[in-house]
Design a protein around this motif. Structure first.
Motif, PDB file in Angstrom:
ATOM      1  N   UNK A 194       1.030  -1.208  -0.101  1.00 26.69           N
ATOM      2  CA  UNK A 194       0.000  -0.022   0.116  1.00 26.69           C
ATOM      3  C   UNK A 194       0.802   1.289   0.286  1.00 26.69           C
ATOM      4  N   UNK A 195       0.596   2.366  -1.004  1.00 21.29           N
ATOM      5  CA  UNK A 195       1.415   3.458  -0.891  1.00 21.29           C
ATOM      6  C   UNK A 195       0.404   4.488  -0.275  1.00 21.29           C
ATOM      7  N   UNK A 196       1.303   5.564   0.316  1.00 19.72           N
ATOM      8  CA  UNK A 196       0.728   6.746   0.802  1.00 19.72           C
ATOM      9  C   UNK A 196       1.211   7.907   0.149  1.00 19.72           C
ATOM     10  N   UNK A 197       0.292   8.939   0.177  1.00 19.00           N
ATOM     11  CA  UNK A 197       0.610  10.246  -0.541  1.00 19.00           C
ATOM     12  C   UNK A 197       0.310  11.208   0.231  1.00 19.00           C
ATOM     13  N   UNK A 198       0.951  12.429   0.336  1.00 21.90           N
ATOM     14  CA  UNK A 198       0.795  13.553   1.164  1.00 21.90           C
ATOM     15  C   UNK A 198       0.478  14.577   0.125  1.00 21.90           C
ATOM     16  N   UNK A 199      -0.704  15.450   0.445  1.00 23.45           N
ATOM     17  CA  UNK A 199      -0.789  16.424  -0.324  1.00 23.45           C
ATOM     18  C   UNK A 199      -0.836  17.607   0.481  1.00 23.45           C
ATOM     19  N   UNK A 200      -0.403  18.790  -0.178  1.00 25.41           N
ATOM     20  CA  UNK A 200      -0.036  20.013   0.429  1.00 25.41           C
ATOM     21  C   UNK A 200      -0.769  21.011  -0.104  1.00 25.41           C
ATOM     22  N   UNK A 201      -1.876  21.430   0.611  1.00 26.39           N
ATOM     23  CA  UNK A 201      -2.684  22.636   0.034  1.00 26.39           C
ATOM     24  C   UNK A 201      -3.367  23.572   1.094  1.00 26.39           C
ATOM     25  N   UNK A 202      -4.201  24.391   0.489  1.00 31.20           N
ATOM     26  CA  UNK A 202      -4.879  25.222   1.493  1.00 31.20           C
ATOM     27  C   UNK A 202      -6.241  24.566   1.855  1.00 31.20           C
ATOM     28  N   UNK A 203      -6.317  23.958   2.938  1.00 31.54           N
ATOM     29  CA  UNK A 203      -7.687  23.220   3.415  1.00 31.54           C
ATOM     30  C   UNK A 203      -8.715  24.312   3.739  1.00 31.54           C
ATOM     31  N   UNK A 204      -8.588  25.529   3.647  1.00 31.50           N
ATOM     32  CA  UNK A 204      -9.733  26.544   3.850  1.00 31.50           C
ATOM     33  C   UNK A 204     -10.187  26.831   2.485  1.00 31.50           C
ATOM     34  N   UNK A 205      -9.524  26.337   1.339  1.00 27.36           N
ATOM     35  CA  UNK A 205     -10.279  26.507   0.069  1.00 27.36           C
ATOM     36  C   UNK A 205     -11.654  25.633  -0.221  1.00 27.36           C
ATOM     37  N   UNK A 206     -12.723  25.991  -0.401  1.00 23.06           N
ATOM     38  CA  UNK A 206     -13.870  25.074  -0.396  1.00 23.06           C
ATOM     39  C   UNK A 206     -13.740  24.135  -1.716  1.00 23.06           C
ATOM     40  N   UNK A 207     -12.942  24.262  -2.797  1.00 22.27           N
ATOM     41  CA  UNK A 207     -12.817  23.542  -3.889  1.00 22.27           C
ATOM     42  C   UNK A 207     -11.946  22.226  -3.530  1.00 22.27           C
ATOM     43  N   UNK A 208     -11.021  22.616  -2.813  1.00 20.64           N
ATOM     44  CA  UNK A 208     -10.071  21.503  -2.117  1.00 20.64           C
ATOM     45  C   UNK A 208     -10.972  20.709  -1.145  1.00 20.64           C
ATOM     46  N   UNK A 209     -11.677  21.162  -0.355  1.00 19.95           N
ATOM     47  CA  UNK A 209     -12.521  20.375   0.533  1.00 19.95           C
ATOM     48  C   UNK A 209     -13.429  19.507  -0.018  1.00 19.95           C
ATOM     49  N   UNK A 210     -14.293  20.316  -1.048  1.00 24.89           N
ATOM     50  CA  UNK A 210     -15.071  19.201  -1.858  1.00 24.89           C
ATOM     51  C   UNK A 210     -14.683  18.209  -2.637  1.00 24.89           C
ATOM     52  N   UNK A 211     -13.180  18.346  -3.201  1.00 28.84           N
ATOM     53  CA  UNK A 211     -12.785  17.386  -4.098  1.00 28.84           C
ATOM     54  C   UNK A 211     -12.291  16.254  -3.132  1.00 28.84           C
ATOM     55  N   UNK A 212     -11.750  16.504  -2.056  1.00 31.12           N
ATOM     56  CA  UNK A 212     -11.323  15.438  -1.004  1.00 31.12           C
ATOM     57  C   UNK A 212     -12.567  14.760  -0.622  1.00 31.12           C
ATOM     58  N   UNK A 213     -13.513  15.499  -0.214  1.00 30.96           N
ATOM     59  CA  UNK A 213     -14.928  14.704   0.255  1.00 30.96           C
ATOM     60  C   UNK A 213     -15.272  13.726  -0.897  1.00 30.96           C
ATOM     61  N   UNK A 214     -15.290  14.277  -2.121  1.00 34.33           N
ATOM     62  CA  UNK A 214     -15.971  13.248  -3.252  1.00 34.33           C
ATOM     63  C   UNK A 214     -14.715  12.394  -3.525  1.00 34.33           C
ATOM     64  N   UNK A 215     -13.532  12.432  -3.046  1.00 35.25           N
ATOM     65  CA  UNK A 215     -12.644  11.351  -3.339  1.00 35.25           C
ATOM     66  C   UNK A 215     -12.681  10.001  -2.322  1.00 35.25           C
ATOM     67  N   UNK A 216     -12.955  10.944  -1.009  1.00 29.06           N
ATOM     68  CA  UNK A 216     -13.185   9.896   0.032  1.00 29.06           C
ATOM     69  C   UNK A 216     -14.483   8.851  -0.219  1.00 29.06           C
ATOM     70  N   UNK A 217     -15.443   9.986  -0.614  1.00 30.56           N
ATOM     71  CA  UNK A 217     -16.780   9.248  -0.773  1.00 30.56           C
ATOM     72  C   UNK A 217     -16.960   8.026  -1.793  1.00 30.56           C
ATOM     73  N   UNK A 218     -15.859   7.854  -2.778  1.00 31.50           N
ATOM     74  CA  UNK A 218     -16.028   6.689  -3.724  1.00 31.50           C
ATOM     75  C   UNK A 218     -15.849   5.447  -2.977  1.00 31.50           C
ATOM     76  N   UNK A 219     -14.952   5.665  -1.828  1.00 31.89           N
ATOM     77  CA  UNK A 219     -14.782   4.408  -1.245  1.00 31.89           C
ATOM     78  C   UNK A 219     -13.447   3.524  -1.349  1.00 31.89           C
ATOM     79  N   UNK A 220     -12.639   4.099  -2.616  1.00 36.46           N
ATOM     80  CA  UNK A 220     -11.422   3.491  -3.121  1.00 36.46           C
ATOM     81  C   UNK A 220     -10.373   4.024  -2.187  1.00 36.46           C
ATOM     82  N   UNK A 221     -10.442   4.970  -1.358  1.00 37.56           N
ATOM     83  CA  UNK A 221      -9.321   5.418  -0.414  1.00 37.56           C
ATOM     84  C   UNK A 221      -9.752   5.427   0.938  1.00 37.56           C
TER      85      UNK A 221
END
Length: 71
Positions: free
Chosen positions: A1-28
């Protein structure tokens, strides 16, 4: 299993929505975040962030008569 670290501005709403969508897929899996800050830690951080914006009002005297002049 591999891990990735993302560096970004978590106050940005687009970043929050994108991460929520990715996690909602159930693949990660999102590791549980168990990081509760104490009140003193929050206060220390806030004082550190606001120290450049402090204004010295020790010699300030409010003029009530001048405050009510609307001309």
């Amino acid at each position: 299993m591999a891990s990735r670290t993302l560096e970004n501005d978590f106050r940005n709403t687009q970043v929050q929505r994108t991460l929520e969508y990715i996690l909602s897929l159930g693949l990660f899996k999102s590791p549980p975040i168990n990081r509760e800050e104490t009140l003193s830690e929050k206060k220390r951080k806030l004082v550190h962030e606001l120290k450049n914006y402090l204004v010295d009002l020790s010699g300030f005297k409010f003029n009530r008569e001048g405050a009510n002049i609307y001309e």
